[in-house]
Design a protein around this motif. Structure first.
Motif, PDB file in Angstrom:
ATOM      1  N   LEU A 195       0.759  -1.062   0.035  1.00  0.00           N
ATOM      2  CA  LEU A 195      -0.014   0.220   0.039  1.00  0.00           C
ATOM      3  C   LEU A 195       0.831   1.204  -0.083  1.00  0.00           C
ATOM      4  O   LEU A 195       1.752   1.543   1.105  1.00  0.00           O
ATOM      5  N   VAL A 196       0.742   1.880  -0.970  1.00  0.00           N
ATOM      6  CA  VAL A 196       1.643   3.139  -1.230  1.00  0.00           C
ATOM      7  C   VAL A 196       0.679   4.362  -0.559  1.00  0.00           C
ATOM      8  O   VAL A 196      -0.352   4.689  -1.122  1.00  0.00           O
ATOM      9  N   GLU A 197       1.460   5.206   0.357  1.00  0.00           N
ATOM     10  CA  GLU A 197       0.456   6.256   1.182  1.00  0.00           C
ATOM     11  C   GLU A 197       1.377   7.188   1.579  1.00  0.00           C
ATOM     12  O   GLU A 197       2.483   7.051   1.531  1.00  0.00           O
ATOM     13  N   ARG A 198       0.678   8.290   2.429  1.00  0.00           N
ATOM     14  CA  ARG A 198       1.559   9.175   2.887  1.00  0.00           C
ATOM     15  C   ARG A 198       1.919   8.677   4.422  1.00  0.00           C
ATOM     16  O   ARG A 198       1.093   8.311   5.313  1.00  0.00           O
ATOM     17  N   ARG A 199       3.297   8.527   4.539  1.00  0.00           N
ATOM     18  CA  ARG A 199       3.794   7.980   5.731  1.00  0.00           C
ATOM     19  C   ARG A 199       5.052   8.677   6.542  1.00  0.00           C
ATOM     20  O   ARG A 199       5.594   8.230   7.305  1.00  0.00           O
ATOM     21  N   GLU A 200       5.242   9.955   5.894  1.00  0.00           N
ATOM     22  CA  GLU A 200       6.563  10.453   6.267  1.00  0.00           C
ATOM     23  C   GLU A 200       6.773  10.264   7.917  1.00  0.00           C
ATOM     24  O   GLU A 200       7.707  10.184   8.292  1.00  0.00           O
ATOM     25  N   HIS A 201       5.676  10.854   8.679  1.00  0.00           N
ATOM     26  CA  HIS A 201       5.951  11.034  10.111  1.00  0.00           C
ATOM     27  C   HIS A 201       6.143   9.538  10.840  1.00  0.00           C
ATOM     28  O   HIS A 201       6.575   9.388  12.006  1.00  0.00           O
ATOM     29  N   LEU A 202       5.730   8.472   9.950  1.00  0.00           N
ATOM     30  CA  LEU A 202       6.141   7.070  10.845  1.00  0.00           C
ATOM     31  C   LEU A 202       7.273   6.605  10.322  1.00  0.00           C
ATOM     32  O   LEU A 202       7.809   5.697  10.885  1.00  0.00           O
ATOM     33  N   GLU A 203       7.987   7.228   9.330  1.00  0.00           N
ATOM     34  CA  GLU A 203       9.004   6.608   8.867  1.00  0.00           C
ATOM     35  C   GLU A 203      10.289   6.906   9.470  1.00  0.00           C
ATOM     36  O   GLU A 203      10.554   8.110   9.608  1.00  0.00           O
ATOM     37  N   SER A 204      11.053   5.877  10.116  1.00  0.00           N
ATOM     38  CA  SER A 204      12.438   6.298  10.579  1.00  0.00           C
ATOM     39  C   SER A 204      13.519   6.585   9.525  1.00  0.00           C
ATOM     40  O   SER A 204      13.324   5.850   8.564  1.00  0.00           O
ATOM     41  N   PRO A 205      14.487   7.314   9.858  1.00  0.00           N
ATOM     42  CA  PRO A 205      15.460   7.395   8.764  1.00  0.00           C
ATOM     43  C   PRO A 205      16.324   6.025   8.416  1.00  0.00           C
ATOM     44  O   PRO A 205      16.304   5.354   9.370  1.00  0.00           O
ATOM     45  N   GLY A 206      16.611   6.057   7.232  1.00  0.00           N
ATOM     46  CA  GLY A 206      17.305   4.758   6.819  1.00  0.00           C
ATOM     47  C   GLY A 206      17.084   4.150   5.470  1.00  0.00           C
ATOM     48  O   GLY A 206      16.331   4.919   4.948  1.00  0.00           O
ATOM     49  N   VAL A 207      18.197   3.300   5.312  1.00  0.00           N
ATOM     50  CA  VAL A 207      17.878   2.961   3.649  1.00  0.00           C
ATOM     51  C   VAL A 207      16.916   2.108   3.502  1.00  0.00           C
ATOM     52  O   VAL A 207      16.550   1.206   4.403  1.00  0.00           O
ATOM     53  N   LYS A 208      15.889   2.429   2.498  1.00  0.00           N
ATOM     54  CA  LYS A 208      14.647   1.562   2.291  1.00  0.00           C
ATOM     55  C   LYS A 208      14.896   0.788   1.036  1.00  0.00           C
ATOM     56  O   LYS A 208      14.077  -0.405   0.961  1.00  0.00           O
ATOM     57  N   ALA A 209      15.831   1.405   0.174  1.00  0.00           N
ATOM     58  CA  ALA A 209      15.830   0.644  -1.230  1.00  0.00           C
ATOM     59  C   ALA A 209      16.795   1.150  -2.053  1.00  0.00           C
ATOM     60  O   ALA A 209      17.624   1.819  -1.660  1.00  0.00           O
ATOM     61  N   ILE A 210      17.332   0.024  -2.884  1.00  0.00           N
ATOM     62  CA  ILE A 210      18.386   0.358  -3.783  1.00  0.00           C
ATOM     63  C   ILE A 210      17.911   0.109  -5.233  1.00  0.00           C
ATOM     64  O   ILE A 210      17.284  -1.042  -5.595  1.00  0.00           O
ATOM     65  N   THR A 211      18.088   1.077  -6.174  1.00  0.00           N
ATOM     66  CA  THR A 211      17.762   0.974  -7.543  1.00  0.00           C
ATOM     67  C   THR A 211      19.128   0.923  -8.533  1.00  0.00           C
ATOM     68  O   THR A 211      20.120   1.386  -8.083  1.00  0.00           O
ATOM     69  N   THR A 212      18.743   0.228  -9.616  1.00  0.00           N
ATOM     70  CA  THR A 212      19.953   0.481 -10.491  1.00  0.00           C
ATOM     71  C   THR A 212      19.327   0.750 -12.002  1.00  0.00           C
ATOM     72  O   THR A 212      18.207   0.716 -12.172  1.00  0.00           O
ATOM     73  N   ALA A 213      20.255   1.674 -12.690  1.00  0.00           N
ATOM     74  CA  ALA A 213      19.752   1.784 -13.964  1.00  0.00           C
ATOM     75  C   ALA A 213      20.937   1.586 -14.794  1.00  0.00           C
ATOM     76  O   ALA A 213      21.879   2.350 -14.480  1.00  0.00           O
ATOM     77  N   LYS A 214      20.757   1.127 -16.153  1.00  0.00           N
ATOM     78  CA  LYS A 214      21.960   1.145 -17.191  1.00  0.00           C
ATOM     79  C   LYS A 214      21.738   2.576 -17.720  1.00  0.00           C
ATOM     80  O   LYS A 214      20.756   3.271 -18.236  1.00  0.00           O
ATOM     81  N   VAL A 215      23.075   3.325 -17.666  1.00  0.00           N
ATOM     82  CA  VAL A 215      23.040   4.527 -18.095  1.00  0.00           C
ATOM     83  C   VAL A 215      24.372   4.886 -19.282  1.00  0.00           C
ATOM     84  O   VAL A 215      25.200   4.217 -19.157  1.00  0.00           O
ATOM     85  N   LEU A 216      24.134   5.954 -19.674  1.00  0.00           N
ATOM     86  CA  LEU A 216      25.146   6.530 -20.534  1.00  0.00           C
ATOM     87  C   LEU A 216      25.527   7.865 -20.111  1.00  0.00           C
ATOM     88  O   LEU A 216      24.633   8.586 -19.554  1.00  0.00           O
ATOM     89  N   MET A 217      26.680   8.103 -20.158  1.00  0.00           N
ATOM     90  CA  MET A 217      27.290   9.481 -19.723  1.00  0.00           C
ATOM     91  C   MET A 217      27.506  10.203 -20.825  1.00  0.00           C
ATOM     92  O   MET A 217      28.320   9.712 -21.622  1.00  0.00           O
ATOM     93  N   LEU A 218      27.002  11.474 -20.979  1.00  0.00           N
ATOM     94  CA  LEU A 218      27.322  12.208 -22.093  1.00  0.00           C
ATOM     95  C   LEU A 218      28.012  13.527 -21.273  1.00  0.00           C
ATOM     96  O   LEU A 218      27.573  14.392 -20.406  1.00  0.00           O
ATOM     97  N   PHE A 266      22.979  -2.778   4.484  1.00  0.00           N
ATOM     98  CA  PHE A 266      21.687  -1.975   4.999  1.00  0.00           C
ATOM     99  C   PHE A 266      20.719  -2.974   5.099  1.00  0.00           C
ATOM    100  O   PHE A 266      19.598  -2.401   5.253  1.00  0.00           O
ATOM    101  N   ASN A 267      20.694  -4.256   5.394  1.00  0.00           N
ATOM    102  CA  ASN A 267      19.776  -5.105   5.974  1.00  0.00           C
ATOM    103  C   ASN A 267      18.585  -5.093   5.183  1.00  0.00           C
ATOM    104  O   ASN A 267      17.535  -5.095   5.649  1.00  0.00           O
ATOM    105  N   LEU A 268      18.796  -5.048   3.774  1.00  0.00           N
ATOM    106  CA  LEU A 268      17.500  -5.202   2.720  1.00  0.00           C
ATOM    107  C   LEU A 268      17.315  -6.276   2.371  1.00  0.00           C
ATOM    108  O   LEU A 268      16.252  -6.686   1.467  1.00  0.00           O
ATOM    109  N   LEU A 269      18.078  -7.623   2.823  1.00  0.00           N
ATOM    110  CA  LEU A 269      17.601  -8.808   2.114  1.00  0.00           C
ATOM    111  C   LEU A 269      17.126  -9.611   3.306  1.00  0.00           C
ATOM    112  O   LEU A 269      17.533  -9.352   4.743  1.00  0.00           O
ATOM    113  N   ASP A 270      16.113 -10.477   3.018  1.00  0.00           N
ATOM    114  CA  ASP A 270      15.655 -11.460   4.136  1.00  0.00           C
ATOM    115  C   ASP A 270      15.669 -12.830   3.779  1.00  0.00           C
ATOM    116  O   ASP A 270      14.923 -13.124   2.728  1.00  0.00           O
TER     117      ASP A 270
END
Ligand code: ADP
Ligand code: ASP
Ligand code: MG
Length: 396
Positions: A239-262, A382-386
């Protein structure tokens, strides 16, 4: 009964059998709400149409490209309506223009300005299920437009808001949002609830699960939505919603993207930046202190568009591929010295080509061949695996 928007991505309607399965799922949902269905093109249809266009013309006119690409969603909307009819449901398919999805006068990546809901309200009144083609609209000057790759998410969110902030479910091929792409990291943690802000950063850094503009639109109107699997809806989702006040600081996700550098030489600076951001999906940019270089990172698939723009402007530039943008995302990530230190200690400065940070993320560019090992190390750190969980895709 209240309406509910149900969106099915290309992976959910990839084959005739999948279309029939989705029709059954819609039939079940129709017991509890009045579905308004949004559907994407089947499987990789949009990629194939793009290839077809390029085989005829290396640089197809944007208007004609949109005319062609919208065909993909027309096919799936009609087939899904047929499958619903076979289950005894009254369904009626509509293109984006038929339901009055009004966009700006811009091809390939048009923004939605307004949704008139024309035929949708009539269909609901007649107890019919409207099946709307995602990813498309009609411009103020009555041209057919598309909303950008992955844009059916945007159609769904915009419809749910226009219908009065009704429930919205985004069906895909994974049961929700994970800390990392579950296809690459099957033991990634899954989130039951997630804040708009985190998902928005994930999407704009390359995580495909949801279109970034769709997440931002939902956040603007505070429309919570559920992301779940059409293959296993019983597993629930995120469920994606407004949660900022409930969220403790910390790493939640890692993303990757194939990129070109110009790396662009010259003093074009701000005007170039503005043109580039307006016409190409720029993932990141930086400039050196002399102001003589502007460095852009664009997703590999946007490479042609970026090269065309730079060539048209007659600029001197160099290009480098085989790079990956790795972003570490979460509340306060970019302003936490501890997280920054841990990241650099884990990756090693010598492997980092470029780094940028904002309050919610730190991104680095690394050589593609190092990406997997780096992400694995960061995910553990960052403890993102279970280790107890193992995501199995629908095909396994
Ligand atoms: P659809 O066809 O339903 O629009 P997409 O292919 O656009 O689906 O998005 C779903 C895909 O997003 C998944 O198959 C998954 O591989 C990818 N993905 C990338 N990062 C994540 C993540 N962090 N959580 C969930 N899915 C992710
Ligand atoms: N069919 C379009 C695409 O492949 C839109 C979508 O899937 O949301 O980009
Ligand atoms: Mg998608």
């Amino acid at each position: 009964m209240t309406p509910c928007v149900l969106k099915f991505g290309g992976s959910s309607v990839a084959t005739p059998q999948r279309i029939k399965d989705v029709a059954r799922l819609i039939k079940d949902k129709a017991e509890t709400c009045q579905p308004v269905v949004v559907v994407s093109a089947m499987g990789k249809t949009t990629d194939e149409l793009l290839r077809l266009a390029k085989s005829v013309s290396p640089s197809p006119p944007p208007r004609e490209l949109d005319m062609l690409l919208t065909v993909g969603e027309r096919i799936s909307m009609a087939l899904l309506s047929m499958a619903l009819h076979d289950l005894g449901l009254k369904a009626v398919s509509f293109t984006g223009s038929q339901v009055g999805i009004i966009t700006e006068n811009k091809f390939n990546r048009a923004r939605v300005l307004e949704i008139k809901l024309y035929r949708i309200l009539d269909a609901l009144r007649d107890r019919k299920i409207p099946v709307v083609a995602g990813f498309q609209g009609v411009s103020l000057s009555k041209e057919i437009t598309t909303l950008g790759r992955g844009g059916s998410d945007l159609t769904a969110i915009a419809l749910a808001i226009s219908l009065g902030k009704v429930p919205c479910e985004i069906y895909t091929d994974v049961p929700g949002v994970f800390a990392l792409d579950p296809h690459d990291f099957p033991s990634a943690r899954r989130y039951d609830r997630l804040d708009y802000g985190v998902l928005s950063e994930m999407a704009s850094s390359g995580a495909k699960v949801m279109h970034a503009r769709a997440v931002n639109l939902a956040a603007k109107y505070n429309l919570p939505f559920l992301i779940l699997s059409s293959y296993e809806p019983e597993m629930g989702g995120t469920l994606v919603e407004r949660r900022e006040h409930l969220e403790s600081p910390g790493v939640k996700a890692i993303t990757t993207a194939k990129v070109l550098m110009l790396d662009v030489e010259g003093k074009e600076g701000v005007p170039l930046l503005i043109r580039m951001i307006g016409e190409v999906r720029v993932l990141n940019f930086s400039h050196d202190t002399t102001g003589k270089h502007l460095v852009f990172f664009v997703p590999e698939e946007e490479g042609d568009r970026a090269l065309k723009l730079l060539s048209e402007l007659g600029l001197r530039f160099s290009m480098r591929g085989e790079l990956s943008l790795v972003c570490v995302i979460g509340w306060g990530v970019g302003t936490s010295p501890e997280i920054g230190d841990t990241l650099f200690a884990t990756v090693g400065w010598e492997h980092i080509f470029m780094m940028s940070s904002s309050d919610m993320k730190i991104c680095i560019v690394v050589e593609r061949e190092r990406e997997r090992a780096i992400v694995e190390r960061l995910a553990k750190r960052f403890n993102l695996l279970d280790e107890k969980r193992s995501f199995k895709g629908p095909d396994s």
